[in-house]
Design an enzyme around this catalytic site. Sequence first.
Site, PDB file in Angstrom:
ATOM      1  N   ARG A 206      82.875  69.882  49.331  1.00 33.82           N
ATOM      2  CA  ARG A 206      81.686  69.668  48.505  1.00 33.82           C
ATOM      3  C   ARG A 206      80.438  69.384  49.331  1.00 33.82           C
ATOM      4  NH1 ARG A 206      82.838  68.642  43.157  1.00 33.82           N
ATOM      5  NH2 ARG A 206      80.821  67.628  42.943  1.00 33.82           N
TER       6      ARG A 206
ATOM      7  N   GLU B 196      79.607  91.640  46.282  1.00 35.24           N
ATOM      8  CA  GLU B 196      80.479  90.544  46.689  1.00 35.24           C
ATOM      9  C   GLU B 196      80.872  90.673  48.172  1.00 35.24           C
ATOM     10  OE1 GLU B 196      81.258  87.762  45.778  1.00 35.24           O
ATOM     11  OE2 GLU B 196      83.235  87.236  46.517  1.00 35.24           O
TER      12      GLU B 196
ATOM     13  N   LYS C 248      80.536  73.689  48.384  1.00 39.60           N
ATOM     14  CA  LYS C 248      81.368  74.409  47.421  1.00 39.60           C
ATOM     15  C   LYS C 248      80.764  74.412  46.019  1.00 39.60           C
ATOM     16  CE  LYS C 248      85.096  76.518  46.090  1.00 39.60           C
ATOM     17  NZ  LYS C 248      85.123  77.947  46.414  1.00 39.60           N
TER      18      LYS C 248
ATOM     19  N   CYS D  83      77.907  66.335  46.501  1.00 41.70           N
ATOM     20  CA  CYS D  83      78.600  65.525  47.487  1.00 41.70           C
ATOM     21  C   CYS D  83      79.975  65.218  46.927  1.00 41.70           C
ATOM     22  CB  CYS D  83      77.844  64.227  47.721  1.00 41.70           C
ATOM     23  SG  CYS D  83      76.113  64.505  48.116  1.00 41.70           S
TER      24      CYS D  83
ATOM     25  N   ASN E 109      76.131  61.116  44.099  1.00 42.88           N
ATOM     26  CA  ASN E 109      76.076  62.574  44.111  1.00 42.88           C
ATOM     27  C   ASN E 109      75.015  62.974  43.085  1.00 42.88           C
ATOM     28  OD1 ASN E 109      76.648  65.347  44.165  1.00 42.88           O
ATOM     29  ND2 ASN E 109      78.222  65.149  42.596  1.00 42.88           N
ATOM     30  N   GLY E 110      74.061  63.814  43.479  1.00 45.40           N
ATOM     31  CA  GLY E 110      73.022  64.248  42.540  1.00 45.40           C
ATOM     32  C   GLY E 110      71.641  63.988  43.119  1.00 45.40           C
TER      33      GLY E 110
ATOM     34  N   LYS F 268      80.072  87.800  50.990  1.00 50.05           N
ATOM     35  CA  LYS F 268      81.113  87.181  51.819  1.00 50.05           C
ATOM     36  C   LYS F 268      80.701  87.234  53.291  1.00 50.05           C
ATOM     37  CE  LYS F 268      82.936  85.291  49.534  1.00 50.05           C
ATOM     38  NZ  LYS F 268      82.847  85.253  48.107  1.00 50.05           N
TER      39      LYS F 268
ATOM     40  N   TRP G 145      76.221  66.376  51.055  1.00 52.67           N
ATOM     41  CA  TRP G 145      75.441  67.603  51.237  1.00 52.67           C
ATOM     42  C   TRP G 145      73.992  67.171  51.037  1.00 52.67           C
ATOM     43  CZ3 TRP G 145      72.127  70.755  48.309  1.00 52.67           C
ATOM     44  CH2 TRP G 145      71.874  72.029  48.857  1.00 52.67           C
TER      45      TRP G 145
ATOM     46  N   GLU H 210      77.619  84.810  54.015  1.00 53.86           N
ATOM     47  CA  GLU H 210      77.853  83.366  53.999  1.00 53.86           C
ATOM     48  C   GLU H 210      78.826  82.919  55.076  1.00 53.86           C
ATOM     49  OE1 GLU H 210      79.489  81.609  50.391  1.00 53.86           O
ATOM     50  OE2 GLU H 210      80.662  83.398  49.989  1.00 53.86           O
TER      51      GLU H 210
ATOM     52  N   HIS I  64      67.015 106.128  46.995  1.00 58.69           N
ATOM     53  CA  HIS I  64      65.738 105.594  46.487  1.00 58.69           C
ATOM     54  C   HIS I  64      65.145 104.556  47.451  1.00 58.69           C
ATOM     55  CE1 HIS I  64      66.195 107.677  42.694  1.00 58.69           C
ATOM     56  NE2 HIS I  64      67.451 107.267  42.676  1.00 58.69           N
TER      57      HIS I  64
HETATM   58  O1  M6R Z   1      81.629  76.922  41.049  1.00 61.84           O
HETATM   59  P1  M6R Z   1      80.878  78.170  40.664  1.00 61.84           P
HETATM   60  O2  M6R Z   1      81.812  79.314  40.431  1.00 61.84           O
HETATM   61  O3  M6R Z   1      79.959  77.963  39.519  1.00 61.84           O
HETATM   62  O4  M6R Z   1      80.002  78.537  41.928  1.00 61.84           O
HETATM   63  C1  M6R Z   1      79.108  79.605  41.877  1.00 61.84           C
HETATM   64  C2  M6R Z   1      78.594  79.963  43.262  1.00 61.84           C
HETATM   65  O5  M6R Z   1      77.932  78.874  43.825  1.00 61.84           O
HETATM   66  C3  M6R Z   1      79.732  80.406  44.202  1.00 61.84           C
HETATM   67  O6  M6R Z   1      80.442  81.484  43.682  1.00 61.84           O
HETATM   68  C4  M6R Z   1      79.157  80.779  45.575  1.00 61.84           C
HETATM   69  O7  M6R Z   1      78.374  81.924  45.461  1.00 61.84           O
HETATM   70  C5  M6R Z   1      80.281  80.977  46.596  1.00 61.84           C
HETATM   71  N1  M6R Z   1      79.969  80.278  47.810  1.00 61.84           N
HETATM   72  C6  M6R Z   1      80.493  82.392  46.964  1.00 61.84           C
HETATM   73  O8  M6R Z   1      81.518  82.569  47.886  1.00 61.84           O
END
Ligand code: M6R
Length: 616
Positions: A31, A486, A611, A2, A105-106, A490, A79, A493, A509
């Site tokens: 966040r 990657e 995030k 959060c 937060n946590g 993208k 969150w 998500e 395979h």
């Molecule tokens: O802050 P971090 O780089 O440790 O975060 C890792 C992942 O949570 C982050 O890269 C996540 O996969 C992104 N949403 C990808 O776009």
Amino acid sequence: MCGIVGYVGPLAPSNRPLQVTLEGLARLEYRGYDSAGVALVTPDGLTSAKKAGKLANLREELAERPLPDATVAIGHTRWATHGAPTDANAHPHLSADGRLAVIHNGIIENFQALKAELDGTAFTSETDTEVVAHLLGRAYEETGDLTAAMLAVTPRLEGAYTLLAVHADEPATVVGARRNSPLVIGLGDGENFLGSDVAAFISHTKEALEMGQDQVVTITADDVRVVDADGNPAEGRRFTVDWDASAAVKGGFPTFMAKEIHDQPKAVADTLLGRTDGHGNLILDELRIDESILRSVDKIIVVACGTAAYAGHVAKYAIEHWCRIPVEVELAHEFRYRDPVVSEKTLVVAISQSGETMDTIMAVRHAREQGAKVLAVVNTHGSTIPRESDAVLYTHAGPEVAVASTKAFLAQITACYLLGLYLAQLRGNKYPDEVAGYLDELAQMPAKIQQVIDNEDQIREVARAMKDTTSVLFLGRHVGYPVALEGALKLKELAYIHAEGFAAGELKHGPIALVEEGQAVFFIVPTPRRPLLHNKVISNIQEVRARGARTLVIAEEGDDAVNEFAEVIFRVPRTPTLMMPLVTVVPLQIFACELAGAKGLDVDQPRNLAKSVTVE
Ligand code: M6R
């Protein structure tokens, strides 16, 4: 995960505490954006407002029912972990007498046991946090002091927390505490700030203080007092933020993600800046490891999650090639549960944009417990991972606000390459002129990335035309493989489209069974100057084309071998193999961003995500 903001200003009540807090929340909304709320201390006591949904909903509520002027404020953007994203579960939560407010937060892991102790207390939410509000309320009744109450309650909490609390009887104070969750102090002039990260207060001050584990902080307008869990004075590490508020605004772009894609040439250039000493030797930002230990490293394990793990995967190819050290890449959340073989000769590299990903923090701790040295590749100063590591290489990507990581990915690859070259230099695997040659190649990358961005119109047009696509495959070999992963991440998500990335060689395979008429397949094609790799991928393109797939190909300029089999070609500049991920991933980022936008989705804040993932 959060976002948390705290503010204390002059004793004359004004609307500044609320305004500063709302502004901070807007910067921290990345966040979490399930709900938002604020609590203020006014001359008439404590008042609060909270609303499910994005911060805009809270703003509407405050416009309809304005809050009075105040001296201190705390604010929260959530969150959800415990309890659905409703008004009732939004923070702040209040003590039974309504005079104390807390945001969190946590996760409080023992909240059920603590709740049982509070028998007879009426709970108004399903959250773990409300338990803390009641415990703090009771402790305040006994101590009459907010800091003392916080010191009394926090040792009883298990799990992870950043807590901020205010009380009606303390109109000049905000008290905070942290364990396994971030909290940074912003040092102002006649006012002070608290935030989950520096973005919370960056438009007011760039001077900040890191808080250590299990510390409690009390801020007033003119004073910041940090103590350890026993109440003894503690020192925080002071630092100056190296970016300003303009870096955390959209700057004319429709979304933060679009802006951050355009920031990438600078992110890579800045990450390369000032990396050599007067003699051309590479240097790290912080090194608390004896160089003789680095010379004796016999294995590297990269721990990271999501996009950061894919950056590690790319780095593996370069580091193994340059240093001849075996490199494993491990998802941080799997690492400590599989009894990894780790010794004093293992170097664990933790990659993280936020520096606060709980899975990665736990992997770092586990690695150190096993005797390994940990080197952090992190973007956020003042965060937990660099503080808990033996060495740090900062990426200088600037603040990344969009949930989907873009510029951090490119900066992570760049930083890992610097690390690889640093080790190669230190261990004598490469001669200085060879290291200089690779650094030259890296130095050319910002201009090449810019070239790809300059061609974004073609990619965007293709993306808009594909907005009804329901499934996309991404295939690559060698360093193109993590780029494929990657690209798929993208698209998943952002556009909520089923997308899978595979090593192109794996196609036959199994995954080829997915290919039918019209299936969209992206290919990341290696440079033709690596014929062995290149020819294999060309064959893979032919294989899916023959089965009716739509082929979207990312290939180097002048690579005409792809023309015959590609429905669409996105060109990237001529680039050495190991540098290619820095350009080939860019069309995939632009594609996902544009396609999600065309579907009317929230590009910066995709559903269910946040995030920084600060829970395990
Ligand atoms: O802050 P971090 O780089 O440790 O975060 C890792 C992942 O949570 C982050 O890269 C996540 O996969 C992104 N949403 C990808 O776009």
